[in-house]
Enzyme design. Structure first.
Site, PDB file in Angstrom:
ATOM      1  N   THR A   1       0.786  -1.231   0.000  1.00  0.00           N
ATOM      2  CA  THR A   1       0.000   0.000   0.000  1.00  0.00           C
ATOM      3  C   THR A   1       0.823   1.290   0.000  1.00  0.00           C
ATOM      4  OG1 THR A   1      -1.838  -1.116   1.036  1.00  0.00           O
ATOM      5  CG2 THR A   1      -1.743   1.272   1.336  1.00  0.00           C
TER       6      THR A   1
HETATM    7  P1  AMP Z   1      -1.652  -3.134   3.530  1.00  0.00           P
HETATM    8  O1  AMP Z   1      -2.843  -3.881   3.080  1.00  0.00           O
HETATM    9  O2  AMP Z   1      -1.005  -3.780   4.699  1.00  0.00           O
HETATM   10  O3  AMP Z   1      -0.653  -2.874   2.433  1.00  0.00           O
HETATM   11  O4  AMP Z   1      -2.130  -1.703   4.035  1.00  0.00           O
HETATM   12  C1  AMP Z   1      -3.416  -1.219   3.843  1.00  0.00           C
HETATM   13  C2  AMP Z   1      -3.847  -0.439   5.032  1.00  0.00           C
HETATM   14  O5  AMP Z   1      -3.121   0.779   5.140  1.00  0.00           O
HETATM   15  C3  AMP Z   1      -5.259   0.027   4.926  1.00  0.00           C
HETATM   16  O6  AMP Z   1      -6.128  -0.964   5.336  1.00  0.00           O
HETATM   17  C4  AMP Z   1      -5.318   1.206   5.848  1.00  0.00           C
HETATM   18  O7  AMP Z   1      -5.778   0.822   7.113  1.00  0.00           O
HETATM   19  C5  AMP Z   1      -3.871   1.663   5.955  1.00  0.00           C
HETATM   20  N1  AMP Z   1      -3.717   3.022   5.441  1.00  0.00           N
HETATM   21  C6  AMP Z   1      -4.100   3.474   4.251  1.00  0.00           C
HETATM   22  N2  AMP Z   1      -3.824   4.781   4.093  1.00  0.00           N
HETATM   23  C7  AMP Z   1      -3.224   5.171   5.231  1.00  0.00           C
HETATM   24  C8  AMP Z   1      -2.677   6.410   5.692  1.00  0.00           C
HETATM   25  N3  AMP Z   1      -2.727   7.515   4.929  1.00  0.00           N
HETATM   26  N4  AMP Z   1      -2.118   6.440   6.913  1.00  0.00           N
HETATM   27  C9  AMP Z   1      -2.075   5.322   7.679  1.00  0.00           C
HETATM   28  N5  AMP Z   1      -2.561   4.115   7.297  1.00  0.00           N
HETATM   29  C10 AMP Z   1      -3.136   4.039   6.095  1.00  0.00           C
HETATM   30 ZN    ZN Z   2      -3.213  -1.479  -0.442  1.00  0.00          ZN
HETATM   31 ZN    ZN Z   3      -3.805  -4.713   1.847  1.00  0.00          ZN
END
Ligand code: AMP
Ligand code: ZN
Ligand code: ZN
Length: 411
Positions: free
Chosen positions: A72
Site C-alpha cells: 500500500t
Molecule cells: P496493507 O494492506 O497492509 O498494504 O495496508 C493497507 C492499510 O493501510 C489500509 O487498510 C489502511 O488501514 C492503511 N492506510 C491506508 N492509508 C493510510 C494512511 N494515509 N495512513 C495510515 N494508514 C493508512
Molecule cells: Zn493497499
Molecule cells: Zn492490503
C-alpha cells in the site's frame, strides 16, 4: 511525433488518435480516487455500476502493474511521485532507516514526519501548492507530512472510522468553495475493499459486498458533482495500489524456519521479507537464505531481479525474500493466531502476476471517451496527472507518452 504515433498505436483504437477532438473545456478539478486493493479484473464486469459508467464514459486500462513491492504505502507514493519505491524511499509498508529508526503505517508520528518521505522526489500536491495550485487530500499516504516543506491546503490524519460517505461529502464541500479557494487537485481514499479481501479472500461474499459499498461512494460522488453542475467538468481518476491473491488455509511459512534469529534479524514480514544478517554471520545467513526454497526465493539487494527496480536504496534490507503467490511469511506466533481453515487474501507478490494488477479508470474533460488501454505501469500515472493538473513534472520513472492515448489534447 514518432513518440505520439507509438503511443497511439498501443491504444485499441488508432482512429481515436487521429480524429480531431473538440477543444475540451478546462477541468474545474481533478479528483484522484484510490480504492485500496481493487483488482483490475473487478472493473467492467457489471458488478460496480458507477465505476463501469466512468470507464464507459472515459478510459480504462486492462490493468495496471504495481511497483515492487506490491504494498500500500510504496505504491500510493509511487502514484503521486512517478518514482519507483526504490527511488522515493518508502521501500515497504515497514521501513528501517539507519538514522531515523523504524517506520510503520500505524505510527502517526512517523507517517507525519517528512524525513521519511523527503528521501526522494516530491508528491504532486507539493509541486502544485508551490506553483500556486490548491490541493486537498481526503487521505493519502504521505499527505500528513510536510514533504518538501509543504502540505496540501487541506489534509486529514488517517482515520479509518471516518465514514466513506463523509469522505465523499468532505470532497464535495471543498468543490463548493469559490474558485479562488477551491482545490484543483483532490485525493480520496477507501480501504474497505482491501480489508474485506484480506479477511476472507478477494472472491468472498464480503469482498463483493465491500466493492459494492465503495461503488456506492463513487455513485454519491457522481451524484454530488451532477447536483452542482460539475458533471463532465471534473476529472475523476480512479486507481488502486495493487490487486489481491487468494491465500489458502495453512499457506504460511514461519520466518523462524527461514533463518534462525541469531543468524539474521527479520525486518519485514508478509510477502516481501527483509533480513539483516548479524555482524559476522553474513556468510551463514546468505548460505541459508539465498536462492530458491519451497514457496519463496531470496536475493541480496544487489542481485534482485532487474525488472523490480529494487535494491539500490539503502533502506532495502541486505537480503530480500519474495513469497510465491498465495503464500505468507510470518512469525510463528502470528501464524498460530490465525483462524484455522480460513481462506484469506494477500498482496505483495510479484507485480508481474495478473492477480496483482491494479485498477485504472479515468473520466472527465481531459480524457477521451471509450478508450481501453493495455496493461500500463503505475509510474506512468504521475506524468499524466501532472499534465492534466498543469504542474511541471518532477524527474520521475514514468513514460509521459504511455497515457497520451487516454488524453484529449494528446499533442
Ligand atoms: P496493507 O494492506 O497492509 O498494504 O495496508 C493497507 C492499510 O493501510 C489500509 O487498510 C489502511 O488501514 C492503511 N492506510 C491506508 N492509508 C493510510 C494512511 N494515509 N495512513 C495510515 N494508514 C493508512
Ligand atoms: Zn493497499
Ligand atoms: Zn492490503
Amino acid at each position: 511525433m514518432i513518440r505520439t504515433l507509438a503511443a497511439c498505436a498501443v491504444a485499441l483504437s488508432l482512429a481515436a488518435c487521429t480524429t480531431v477532438a473538440p477543444v475540451p473545456a478546462p477541468a474545474v478539478a481533478t479528483i484522484l480516487v484510490s480504492i485500496d486493493g481493487l483488482r483490475a479484473g473487478d472493473v467492467a464486469r457489471g458488478r460496480m455500476p458507477n465505476l463501469d459508467a466512468l470507464a464507459r464514459d472515459g478510459v480504462r486500462a486492462e490493468g495496471m502493474r504495481p511497483s515492487y513491492p506490491s504494498l500500500t504505502f510504496p505504491n500510493h507514493y509511487t502514484l503521486v511521485t512517478g518514482l519507483r519505491p526504490d527511488r522515493h524511499g518508502l521501500v515497504h509498508n515497514t521501513v528501517d532507516d539507519a538514522r531515523l529508526g523504524r517506520f510503520t503505517m500505524d505510527d502517526e508520528v512517523a507517517v507525519g514526519d517528512a524525513r521519511w518521505w523527503d528521501a526522494g522526489g516530491e508528491p504532486i500536491w507539493s509541486s502544485a501548492e508551490k506553483a500556486g495550485i490548491r490541493t486537498a487530500t481526503m487521505f493519502w499516504p504521505g499527505s500528513a507530512a510536510p514533504i518538501g516543506g509543504v502540505r496540501p491546503s487541506e489534509w486529514r490524519p488517517f482515520d479509518e472510522s471516518f465514514a466513506g460517505t463523509a469522505r465523499v461529502d468532505t470532497v464535495l464541500g471543498w468543490l463548493d468553495r469559490p474558485a479562488a479557494t477551491r482545490p484543483r487537485l483532490v485525493t480520496l481514499y477507501f480501504e474497505d475493499v482491501d480489508h474485506a479481501e484480506h479477511d476472507r479472500g478477494p472472491d468472498s461474499a464480503d469482498a463483493e459486498k465491500a466493492r459494492q459499498t465503495v461503488d456506492g461512494y463513487l455513485g454519491r460522488l457522481r451524484q454530488g458533482l451532477a447536483a452542482r453542475g460539475l458533471a463532465g467538468r471534473v476529472n475523476l481518476v480512479v486507481v488502486s495500489d495493487h490487486g489481491m491473491a487468494t491465500v489458502a488455509p495453512g499457506h504460511a511459512v514461519a520466518v523462524e524456519d527461514m533463518v534462525p534469529a541469531d543468524v539474521a534479524t527479520n525486518i519485514t514480514t508478509g510477502q516481501s521479507l527483509g533480513f539483516r544478517p548479524l555482524p559476522g554471520r553474513e556468510a551463514e545467513a546468505e548460505r541459508r537464505l539465498l536462492g530458491r526454497h519451497d514457496h519463496y526465493e531470496c536475493w541480496t539487494r544487489a542481485t534482485m531481479p532487474a525488472r523490480w527496480h529494487y535494491g539500490a536504496n539503502p533502506r532495502v534490507p541486505p537480503i530480500v525474500c519474495q513469497m510465491d503467490e498465495g503464500w505468507n511469511g510470518d512469525r510463528a506466533a502470528k501464524i498460530a493466531r490465525r483462524p484455522a481453515g480460513r481462506t484469506t487474501g494477500s498482496h505483495g507478490y510479484d507485480p508481474a502476476l495478473p492477480s496483482m494488477r491494479a485498477t485504472f479508470v479515468a473520466s472527465g474533460p481531459s480524457f477521451r471517451r471509450g478508450v481501453v488501454l493495455p496493461v500500463i505501469d503505475n509510474v506512468d500515472v504521475y506524468p499524466m496527472l501532472a499534465r492534466i493538473v498543469g504542474v511541471a513534472p518532477q524527474p520521475n520513472d514514468g513514460d509521459p507518452a504511455a497515457l497520451l492515448p487516454a488524453l484529449r489534447d494528446a499533442r
